[in-house]
Design a protein around this motif. Sequence first.
Motif, PDB file in Angstrom:
ATOM      1  N   ARG A   1       1.343   8.143  -4.408  1.00  0.00           N
ATOM      2  CA  ARG A   1       0.199   7.836  -5.337  1.00  0.00           C
ATOM      3  C   ARG A   1       0.209   8.820  -6.389  1.00  0.00           C
ATOM      4  O   ARG A   1      -0.203   8.753  -7.532  1.00  0.00           O
ATOM      5  CB  ARG A   1      -1.275   7.206  -4.736  1.00  0.00           C
ATOM      6  CG  ARG A   1      -0.870   5.891  -4.174  1.00  0.00           C
ATOM      7  CD  ARG A   1      -2.101   5.368  -3.138  1.00  0.00           C
ATOM      8  NE  ARG A   1      -3.397   6.038  -3.358  1.00  0.00           N
ATOM      9  CZ  ARG A   1      -4.241   6.203  -2.726  1.00  0.00           C
ATOM     10  NH1 ARG A   1      -4.120   6.069  -1.334  1.00  0.00           N
ATOM     11  NH2 ARG A   1      -5.734   6.476  -3.036  1.00  0.00           N
ATOM     12  N   ARG A   2      -0.083  10.195  -5.608  1.00  0.00           N
ATOM     13  CA  ARG A   2      -0.175  11.164  -6.671  1.00  0.00           C
ATOM     14  C   ARG A   2       0.934  11.413  -7.454  1.00  0.00           C
ATOM     15  O   ARG A   2       0.738  11.732  -8.743  1.00  0.00           O
ATOM     16  CB  ARG A   2      -0.524  12.458  -5.625  1.00  0.00           C
ATOM     17  CG  ARG A   2      -2.066  12.452  -5.162  1.00  0.00           C
ATOM     18  CD  ARG A   2      -2.376  13.846  -4.662  1.00  0.00           C
ATOM     19  NE  ARG A   2      -1.476  14.402  -3.684  1.00  0.00           N
ATOM     20  CZ  ARG A   2      -1.571  14.324  -2.446  1.00  0.00           C
ATOM     21  NH1 ARG A   2      -2.779  13.745  -1.824  1.00  0.00           N
ATOM     22  NH2 ARG A   2      -0.919  14.970  -1.613  1.00  0.00           N
TER      23      ARG A   2
ATOM     24  N   SER B   1       0.827  -1.163  -0.088  1.00  0.00           N
ATOM     25  CA  SER B   1       0.001  -0.014  -0.036  1.00  0.00           C
ATOM     26  C   SER B   1       0.787   1.415  -0.033  1.00  0.00           C
ATOM     27  O   SER B   1       2.025   1.214   0.762  1.00  0.00           O
ATOM     28  CB  SER B   1      -0.916  -0.028   1.227  1.00  0.00           C
ATOM     29  OG  SER B   1      -1.852  -0.899   1.095  1.00  0.00           O
TER      30      SER B   1
ATOM     31  N   GLU C   1      -9.803   7.267  -8.394  1.00  0.00           N
ATOM     32  CA  GLU C   1     -10.139   8.269  -7.473  1.00  0.00           C
ATOM     33  C   GLU C   1      -9.398   9.864  -8.121  1.00  0.00           C
ATOM     34  O   GLU C   1      -9.638  10.661  -7.476  1.00  0.00           O
ATOM     35  CB  GLU C   1      -9.295   8.266  -6.197  1.00  0.00           C
ATOM     36  CG  GLU C   1      -9.794   6.754  -5.515  1.00  0.00           C
ATOM     37  CD  GLU C   1      -9.103   6.469  -4.383  1.00  0.00           C
ATOM     38  OE1 GLU C   1      -8.310   7.228  -3.875  1.00  0.00           O
ATOM     39  OE2 GLU C   1      -9.534   5.488  -3.554  1.00  0.00           O
ATOM     40  N   TYR C   2      -8.667   9.479  -9.097  1.00  0.00           N
ATOM     41  CA  TYR C   2      -7.943  11.089  -9.751  1.00  0.00           C
ATOM     42  C   TYR C   2      -8.448  11.366 -10.994  1.00  0.00           C
ATOM     43  O   TYR C   2      -7.608  11.003 -12.070  1.00  0.00           O
ATOM     44  CB  TYR C   2      -6.629  10.784  -9.543  1.00  0.00           C
ATOM     45  CG  TYR C   2      -5.961  10.506  -8.070  1.00  0.00           C
ATOM     46  CD1 TYR C   2      -5.858  11.634  -7.273  1.00  0.00           C
ATOM     47  CD2 TYR C   2      -5.947   9.054  -7.700  1.00  0.00           C
ATOM     48  CE1 TYR C   2      -5.544  11.394  -5.894  1.00  0.00           C
ATOM     49  CE2 TYR C   2      -5.347   9.001  -6.498  1.00  0.00           C
ATOM     50  CZ  TYR C   2      -5.108   9.935  -5.568  1.00  0.00           C
ATOM     51  OH  TYR C   2      -4.761   9.793  -4.235  1.00  0.00           O
TER      52      TYR C   2
ATOM     53  N   SER D   1       1.411   5.618   0.313  1.00  0.00           N
ATOM     54  CA  SER D   1       0.739   6.520   0.752  1.00  0.00           C
ATOM     55  C   SER D   1       0.235   7.620  -0.559  1.00  0.00           C
ATOM     56  O   SER D   1       0.457   7.411  -1.701  1.00  0.00           O
ATOM     57  CB  SER D   1       1.785   7.558   1.366  1.00  0.00           C
ATOM     58  OG  SER D   1       2.691   8.143   0.576  1.00  0.00           O
ATOM     59  N   ARG D   2      -0.811   8.315  -0.062  1.00  0.00           N
ATOM     60  CA  ARG D   2      -1.722   9.306  -0.686  1.00  0.00           C
ATOM     61  C   ARG D   2      -0.522  10.352  -1.720  1.00  0.00           C
ATOM     62  O   ARG D   2      -0.709  10.364  -3.027  1.00  0.00           O
ATOM     63  CB  ARG D   2      -2.734  10.044  -0.186  1.00  0.00           C
ATOM     64  CG  ARG D   2      -3.551  10.785  -1.130  1.00  0.00           C
ATOM     65  CD  ARG D   2      -4.460  11.524  -0.537  1.00  0.00           C
ATOM     66  NE  ARG D   2      -5.431  10.415   0.277  1.00  0.00           N
ATOM     67  CZ  ARG D   2      -6.624   9.973  -0.675  1.00  0.00           C
ATOM     68  NH1 ARG D   2      -7.081  10.327  -1.835  1.00  0.00           N
ATOM     69  NH2 ARG D   2      -7.349   8.970  -0.016  1.00  0.00           N
ATOM     70  N   PRO D   3       0.492  10.740  -1.069  1.00  0.00           N
ATOM     71  CA  PRO D   3       1.506  11.653  -1.685  1.00  0.00           C
ATOM     72  C   PRO D   3       2.182  10.993  -3.030  1.00  0.00           C
ATOM     73  O   PRO D   3       2.579  11.522  -4.153  1.00  0.00           O
ATOM     74  CB  PRO D   3       2.447  12.264  -0.804  1.00  0.00           C
ATOM     75  CG  PRO D   3       1.517  12.329   0.557  1.00  0.00           C
ATOM     76  CD  PRO D   3       0.617  11.010   0.533  1.00  0.00           C
TER      77      PRO D   3
ATOM     78  N   ARG E   1      -2.972  -0.704  -6.634  1.00  0.00           N
ATOM     79  CA  ARG E   1      -2.560   0.141  -5.318  1.00  0.00           C
ATOM     80  C   ARG E   1      -2.619   1.419  -5.571  1.00  0.00           C
ATOM     81  O   ARG E   1      -2.783   2.306  -4.533  1.00  0.00           O
ATOM     82  CB  ARG E   1      -1.177  -0.513  -5.086  1.00  0.00           C
ATOM     83  CG  ARG E   1      -0.992  -1.787  -4.715  1.00  0.00           C
ATOM     84  CD  ARG E   1      -1.597  -2.149  -3.408  1.00  0.00           C
ATOM     85  NE  ARG E   1      -1.152  -3.284  -2.709  1.00  0.00           N
ATOM     86  CZ  ARG E   1      -1.444  -3.868  -1.791  1.00  0.00           C
ATOM     87  NH1 ARG E   1      -2.513  -3.266  -0.968  1.00  0.00           N
ATOM     88  NH2 ARG E   1      -1.456  -4.904  -1.018  1.00  0.00           N
ATOM     89  N   LEU E   2      -2.669   1.911  -6.760  1.00  0.00           N
ATOM     90  CA  LEU E   2      -2.682   3.399  -7.043  1.00  0.00           C
ATOM     91  C   LEU E   2      -4.116   3.874  -7.083  1.00  0.00           C
ATOM     92  O   LEU E   2      -4.221   5.262  -6.969  1.00  0.00           O
ATOM     93  CB  LEU E   2      -1.931   3.638  -8.512  1.00  0.00           C
ATOM     94  CG  LEU E   2      -0.384   3.585  -8.499  1.00  0.00           C
ATOM     95  CD1 LEU E   2      -0.111   3.934  -9.707  1.00  0.00           C
ATOM     96  CD2 LEU E   2       0.368   4.052  -7.410  1.00  0.00           C
ATOM     97  N   HIS E   3      -5.215   3.293  -7.389  1.00  0.00           N
ATOM     98  CA  HIS E   3      -6.642   3.934  -7.363  1.00  0.00           C
ATOM     99  C   HIS E   3      -6.625   4.989  -8.173  1.00  0.00           C
ATOM    100  O   HIS E   3      -7.045   5.762  -8.131  1.00  0.00           O
ATOM    101  CB  HIS E   3      -7.064   4.133  -6.011  1.00  0.00           C
ATOM    102  CG  HIS E   3      -6.669   3.289  -4.889  1.00  0.00           C
ATOM    103  ND1 HIS E   3      -6.555   3.385  -3.550  1.00  0.00           N
ATOM    104  CD2 HIS E   3      -6.414   1.614  -4.975  1.00  0.00           C
ATOM    105  CE1 HIS E   3      -6.460   2.440  -2.842  1.00  0.00           C
ATOM    106  NE2 HIS E   3      -6.270   1.379  -3.663  1.00  0.00           N
TER     107      HIS E   3
END
Length: 726
Positions: free
Chosen positions: A268-269, A262, A307-308, A264-266, A302-304
């Motif tokens: 992944r962005r 998994s 959502e973006y 972190s959000r930063p 894992r990157l989803h």
Amino acid sequence: MFQRLEPVVIRHTYRIPAPAGPAGPAGQGGTAARQFDSALMSVGFKLSADLLEHLSGLTEEMVVDTAARTLDTVREMVGDHVQHNVYFVDFPANVPDTFDFWMRCIAESLADDGSRESTLVQLRAGLVDLLTLPSYGNYQHTYDEMLAAHDELIATLGDRVTVLHLGGVLDDEVTALYLALAGSTTPLGEEGLRDLGALVGHCVNGPQPEAIPVRENRVLVNLAHLDADADLLLDTVTDVLRLACALSDGDVTLVEPTRFRSLSRPVRRALLAGLDALVAAAPAKLADVTAHREAFKRLGERLHPHEYPRWPHAADVFAVARGEKEARSFDSRIEELLGANDVTGTAQLLTAAPGKLLRSLDRLLRACRTQDERDAVVTAAEQVAPQASGRVLLSVREHFHNRKDEAGELRVFVNRLGRAWVTTDTRQPVLPPERKRLIAAMDAETRRRLPEPGHLLIDPDVLDVALPLSGRATAAGLGVLPRGSLSPVDGELLRFFVYWKQTSRTTDFDLSALLLNASYGTVCWLSYTALTQVEGEHSGDITDAPDGASEFINLRLGAVRGTFIVPQVNIFSGEGFEEVKESFFGFMLRDAEQQGRPFEARTVRMKSELRGPGRVALPLAFLRGHDGSWRVKWLHLYLKGNPASNRVEGNRVSVATLLRGIVERDYLTVRYLTELMGGRTTSTTLWDDKTIPDGPVTYIGLERPEGLHPDSVIITPENLRDLIPR
């Protein structure tokens, strides 16, 4: 902050970063510096005149601190940071006959109340397991008792002396080393990658290489950029996949599957933004996804990306991976044309990918049916050669130089981890006219790219060193050269050593040496099953290494019956080379009159880490010339072997076959490049008389000499990759 990086600089450059500080009282620093120099000489190193002078001007405390750090570093480089004991305390003297030794171990077991009964049971059955005998496989004396049994080593002019030079301030040395490693045109070995990873965090906000052509290097730089919230360096969507693998401690070469963690959000962005920018700028890059479709599918989980929505092009990457969107790969178009027997069309399509075209030449030429097709393929290669990397040019040149005119010869395969195997070459030959044209084209383009070296000063001993087309063809260590290199052996006594320290379970490494004749037939061997031969002695079998263990083989080169000496390390049981806490191999050279301990640091000529797949390691081989002189052929190979009980007797045929394939292959060497440079120099001098010219030179040699003009360009094995043109 940089202090812990000082050993990295010393290992890679043989320079000690200049200690900065106040000058000491007159004579104080000089005394400590001379003592430092004397301590270094005991392990085969010394200070250059400039470095000795610089240290002499500092305080005693600063010199002592520098000495302590440096001595720890160089002792580890040469293998002197551990205690090397031997089973037979007097080794190489008084080594018993193998059968007599085994009988002695049985007699001692029968005299022991705790082991007598089990030994009697085995004797009645007619088979005794040596590992059940109390006195077999374990040291029978302490390290200090072994030292007391040996006279002090008598120093000779033939002992190794490695000069340490004065570097710049530590910050500058760290930056220069980072730029050299990150911008390397050839892949780094395991040690190089590890050190680059240590350097990059300190250098992420400083100067950067003009280009980072090697993908694995780019991954390490991007990891630091993520931590520093800096822009990622991305060229293909696969760069993002490699980075994600690194973040999950997976295989960045993408050979082995990675279980993604998994993120972190930063993070992944950052990855999704990078993918989006790449595909938006060049939609054709989506075609790279299909080569690693399953890995991208797992990464998408894992990157989803859903959502973006502001990064729709990143979502396209995973749509292609899932088969929801088509992105035809370049390779599929190539296969389609080849399937239709359109070799000319294939070659024309491949001109868009120069490196791939050059690496496909052998296959394309074998698919040709007419001379027109062969001409079209070679012409396409000549046209794209200026656009290919220097490493590809040299690899193709070496390949076609070794391409035989007839099938049936041995073909050696070595993967990126050093695993080697041999098979008969069943390919159709490439015709001589095309081979000659391709070789000439590679030579011409390489010559064009080489710099103008001015006065070229060459140490003759470096001429037969193979070009480091991949750092993975060289093990980490001291005095190590790339696979295929030849270097002279100067000494009468040759002594191999291996050291290992197990991590958690009983581990038995066995050092052996196979002696072969000119036809690669077995003459004899030295191992725990053959402790003595006419040529020399084995130090005895150690079967457990919780605190570390060593084995040695001593050879008198003048007594060797045969043409080849092939040392090898067999894993009899326990942990593998990549599982043990530490393992390394090396060899020493001594004059006949030299005594000393079994291990003497200043007689060590080479020490390399043993880190590779398989259960049999083949670090190098020794070849006898027609004049009776000996040379080293560097192998850095691993055989798969058996899960347990590997012995030299069991792999004699496979080792001999593999050695034949390596020995009979011509590797591109320093000699090749210096000959190409010949027309671009003001003068070329072979450094036979060791005279230092007054002006600046381009020096190429095994070691950096003292006294070269400060504006000289210096190429030694530590930076030999700089010879490879971009």
